[in-house]
Structure formats: structure tokens, C-alpha cells
Design an enzyme around this catalytic site. Structure first.
Site, PDB file in Angstrom:
ATOM      1  N   GLU A   7      -5.139  -4.920  10.546  1.00 29.72           N
ATOM      2  CA  GLU A   7      -4.118  -3.891  10.736  1.00 29.72           C
ATOM      3  C   GLU A   7      -4.382  -3.164  12.048  1.00 29.72           C
ATOM      4  O   GLU A   7      -5.174  -2.204  12.085  1.00 29.72           O
ATOM      5  CB  GLU A   7      -4.161  -2.874   9.586  1.00 29.72           C
ATOM      6  CG  GLU A   7      -3.919  -3.474   8.219  1.00 29.72           C
ATOM      7  CD  GLU A   7      -3.342  -2.445   7.245  1.00 29.72           C
ATOM      8  OE1 GLU A   7      -2.272  -2.719   6.696  1.00 29.72           O
ATOM      9  OE2 GLU A   7      -3.943  -1.375   7.061  1.00 29.72           O
ATOM     10  N   SER A  53       3.722  -2.197  10.208  1.00 33.02           N
ATOM     11  CA  SER A  53       5.173  -2.277  10.398  1.00 33.02           C
ATOM     12  C   SER A  53       5.760  -3.621   9.950  1.00 33.02           C
ATOM     13  O   SER A  53       6.686  -4.134  10.588  1.00 33.02           O
ATOM     14  CB  SER A  53       5.542  -1.964  11.861  1.00 33.02           C
ATOM     15  OG  SER A  53       5.160  -0.629  12.174  1.00 33.02           O
ATOM     16  N   ASN A  76       0.868  -1.180   0.000  1.00 34.70           N
ATOM     17  CA  ASN A  76       0.000   0.000   0.000  1.00 34.70           C
ATOM     18  C   ASN A  76       0.905   1.230   0.000  1.00 34.70           C
ATOM     19  O   ASN A  76       1.518   1.551   1.008  1.00 34.70           O
ATOM     20  CB  ASN A  76      -0.894  -0.028   1.250  1.00 34.70           C
ATOM     21  CG  ASN A  76      -1.714   1.238   1.392  1.00 34.70           C
ATOM     22  OD1 ASN A  76      -1.789   2.063   0.467  1.00 34.70           O
ATOM     23  ND2 ASN A  76      -2.341   1.410   2.547  1.00 34.70           N
ATOM     24  N   GLY A 135       2.788   2.315  10.792  1.00 31.93           N
ATOM     25  CA  GLY A 135       3.725   3.430  10.659  1.00 31.93           C
ATOM     26  C   GLY A 135       4.473   3.755  11.937  1.00 31.93           C
ATOM     27  O   GLY A 135       5.099   4.800  12.051  1.00 31.93           O
ATOM     28  N   LYS A 171       0.107   4.290  -0.229  1.00 30.91           N
ATOM     29  CA  LYS A 171      -0.499   5.486   0.373  1.00 30.91           C
ATOM     30  C   LYS A 171      -0.279   6.685  -0.563  1.00 30.91           C
ATOM     31  O   LYS A 171      -0.322   6.514  -1.781  1.00 30.91           O
ATOM     32  CB  LYS A 171       0.054   5.697   1.790  1.00 30.91           C
ATOM     33  CG  LYS A 171      -0.069   4.403   2.623  1.00 30.91           C
ATOM     34  CD  LYS A 171       0.161   4.564   4.091  1.00 30.91           C
ATOM     35  CE  LYS A 171      -0.030   3.226   4.788  1.00 30.91           C
ATOM     36  NZ  LYS A 171       0.078   3.299   6.234  1.00 30.91           N
ATOM     37  N   HIS A 219      -9.382   1.338   4.996  1.00 32.39           N
ATOM     38  CA  HIS A 219      -8.099   1.484   5.686  1.00 32.39           C
ATOM     39  C   HIS A 219      -8.275   2.377   6.917  1.00 32.39           C
ATOM     40  O   HIS A 219      -9.076   3.322   6.888  1.00 32.39           O
ATOM     41  CB  HIS A 219      -7.058   2.077   4.731  1.00 32.39           C
ATOM     42  CG  HIS A 219      -5.669   1.996   5.293  1.00 32.39           C
ATOM     43  ND1 HIS A 219      -5.200   2.901   6.208  1.00 32.39           N
ATOM     44  CD2 HIS A 219      -4.676   1.097   5.090  1.00 32.39           C
ATOM     45  CE1 HIS A 219      -3.953   2.558   6.545  1.00 32.39           C
ATOM     46  NE2 HIS A 219      -3.615   1.476   5.885  1.00 32.39           N
TER      47      HIS A 219
HETATM   48  P1  13P Z   1       3.258   0.418   7.648  1.00 30.96           P
HETATM   49  O1  13P Z   1       3.755  -0.876   7.037  1.00 30.96           O
HETATM   50  O2  13P Z   1       4.000   1.623   7.147  1.00 30.96           O
HETATM   51  O3  13P Z   1       3.171   0.316   9.133  1.00 30.96           O
HETATM   52  O4  13P Z   1       1.748   0.616   7.115  1.00 30.96           O
HETATM   53  C1  13P Z   1       0.852  -0.435   7.199  1.00 30.96           C
HETATM   54  C2  13P Z   1      -0.366  -0.085   6.425  1.00 30.96           C
HETATM   55  O5  13P Z   1      -1.089   0.825   6.775  1.00 30.96           O
HETATM   56  C3  13P Z   1      -0.650  -0.849   5.213  1.00 30.96           C
HETATM   57  O6  13P Z   1      -1.929  -0.565   4.732  1.00 30.96           O
END
Ligand code: 13P
Length: 255
Positions: free
Chosen positions: A167, A213, A9, A173, A11, A95
Site C-alpha cells: 500500500e 484507491s 478495510n 485515500g 477503518k 497499516h
Molecule cells: P483507500 O482504498 O481508501 O485508498 O484505502 C486503502 C487502504 O488503506 C486499505 O487498507
């Protein structure tokens, strides 16, 4: 029976140019991988170019959101048929960033899944508890609500084709991933509920993947959990070598 599913993803990262460069390189990094479903989710602007760059390869493309109407006066929104026509086969829905920053609810998640199904897009549906909810010991109750309301009135066949991404919000993050035991418990719970509410075939077929993460150095232990079928990777999916590494490690760990 469920081959590992690894999705990146992106983002709000990568221009069209950067996205195409990435996919061309990823193609060569994963060209021999036939036993993992590999998906990248660029921003809307790059979906078409990435789909073209990934054509005839083992890399699928996802959009990061959709709006449930087909067309109309909805400035700024993008519909499921538009995403499909642009070349995506998947769409991320619900999400936690969309829930937290843009007011998404389980009811809007449900409408979006129905719209995705109508356009023949496979949904990657995100669920997961906040830190406060975990500390109040509400994790499983939150998952129950998100699944019950988000998947309301779907048929067993429709649920079978979903990818559910667990998640935990506190792991996104933050560099603090759920432990394998925490992920394993949540995934087993999700699988149990899918079995109770939608039947054995749906539960056995549906991919339940972990996000939060995920990195090359923790994917192995996470995917070793029996109900963890793959990963939705944020930050670490922006680097082609790192993402390729996660794909390769999920492959060895799952056999
Ligand atoms: P990170 O891997 O940066 O923690 O993000 C996870 C996420 O939100 C995937 O959709």
C-alpha cells in the site's frame, strides 16, 4: 494456484448495526463466488457481530490490529486470542495509518505477526513507501527493510500463510492509485525477496495484494499484473455494491 484475495478495510467506519446490515447484503451479492477469498475488516466493536452474520458464508472476517500480549494491564488493547474467539480468522498488521499516527514500527509489526500466528490468525501485513521515499527513489529499499524486519525470524511455512499488502502511502485515500506498472514492479520485487529470503514455496503461496484507491474501475488492470493477487480496499469497500463489483471483476480478470 493463488486465488484472488479481496479484503475491505473499513477503518473507523460503521456501527455494529451498519456492519451487520452490510454483511447480510454482501452475502447475497457474492453468494455464487467460490473462486475469490473475500474478507471484511470491521472495527473491533463489530467483529463478533459481523462474524456471526457471515457464519457459513464465503466471507471471512479480519480485525484491524492487535496487541501482542495475551492479556494483562494494557488499557485499550485487544489480544490475538480475543480476536480469534470473537470470530475473526485474519488480522491487519502494520497499516500505514497505524505506523504514521500510532507509532508502529517494523519491530512492533514483527511482534504482532508472531502473536497472530500463536492464536492461529492469518496476518495481512501492510508495507509501502511514502511519497517522499518514492521521489527519493527509495521505494524498493523501504520494502526490503519492512519485509526483512517485519518478517524477521518467521519460518517459510509461516510466510507462506501471510497476506502481504503493498500500500503506497501516497495512494491511500487520495484517489490516486499506483499505475498497474508501478504496482507490478513493487509486487514483483516483493515476490523476489520472499523467494530469496524464505524460499520458493513461501513465495509461491504467499498472497501479495495491492491497496491504495482501488475502485471498481481500476481493479481489472491492477489484478492483471502477474504478481498482484488481490486488493486491500479502503473507501470503496464501504459501499456494498461497489465492493461486490470489485470482487466480481477480480474474478474475471484473474482467469
Ligand atoms: P483507500 O482504498 O481508501 O485508498 O484505502 C486503502 C487502504 O488503506 C486499505 O487498507
Amino acid at each position: 494456484m493463488r486465488i484472488p484475495f479481496i479484503a475491505g478495510n473499513w477503518k473507523m467506519f460503521k456501527t455494529v448495526h451498519e456492519a451487520v446490515v452490510f454483511v447480510k447484503e454482501l452475502k447475497s451479492v457474492v453468494k455464487d463466488v467460490a473462486d475469490v477469498e473475500i474478507v471484511v475488516a470491521p472495527p473491533f466493536t463489530a467483529v463478533h457481530a459481523v462474524a456471526e452474520a457471515a457464519r457459513n458464508s464465503n466471507i471471512g472476517v479480519a480485525a484491524q490490529d492487535l496487541y501482542w500480549e495475551r492479556e494483562g494491564a494494557f488499557t485499550g488493547e485487544v489480544s490475538a486470542p480475543m480476536i480469534k474467539e470473537a470470530g475473526a480468522e485474519y488480522v491487519i498488521i502494520g497499516h500505514s495509518e497505524r505506523r504514521r499516527l500510532f507509532g508502529e514500527t517494523d519491530a512492533t509489526v514483527n511482534r504482532k505477526i508472531v502473536a497472530a500466528i500463536g492464536a492461529n490468525l492469518a496476518s495481512i501485513v501492510c508495507v509501502g513507501e511514502s511519497l517522499e521515499e518514492r521521489e527519493r527513489d527509495e521505494t524498493l529499499a523501504v520494502l526490503d527493510r519492512q519485509i526483512k524486519d517485519g518478517l524477521d525470524r518467521l519460518t517459510a511455512e509461516q510466510v507462506a500463510d501471510l497476506v502481504i499488502a503493498y500500500e503506497p502511502v501516497w495512494a491511500i485515500g487520495t484517489g490516486r492509485n499506483a499505475t498497474a506498472a508501478q504496482a507490478g514492479e513493487a509486487h514483483a520485487h516483493i515476490r523476489t525477496r520472499l523467494r530469496q529470503w524464505f524460499g520458493g514455496d513461501a513465495a509461491d503461496h504467499c498472497h501479495v495484494i495491492y491497496g491504495g484507491s482501488v475502485k471498481p474501475d481500476n481493479i481489472r488492470e491492477l489484478i492483471a499484473e502477474p504478481d498482484v493477487d488481490g486488493a486491500l480496499v479502503g473507501g470503496a469497500s464501504l459501499d456494498v455494491r461497489g465492493f461486490g463489483d470489485i470482487v466480481n471483476k477480480s474474478r474475471q480478470a484473474a482467469v
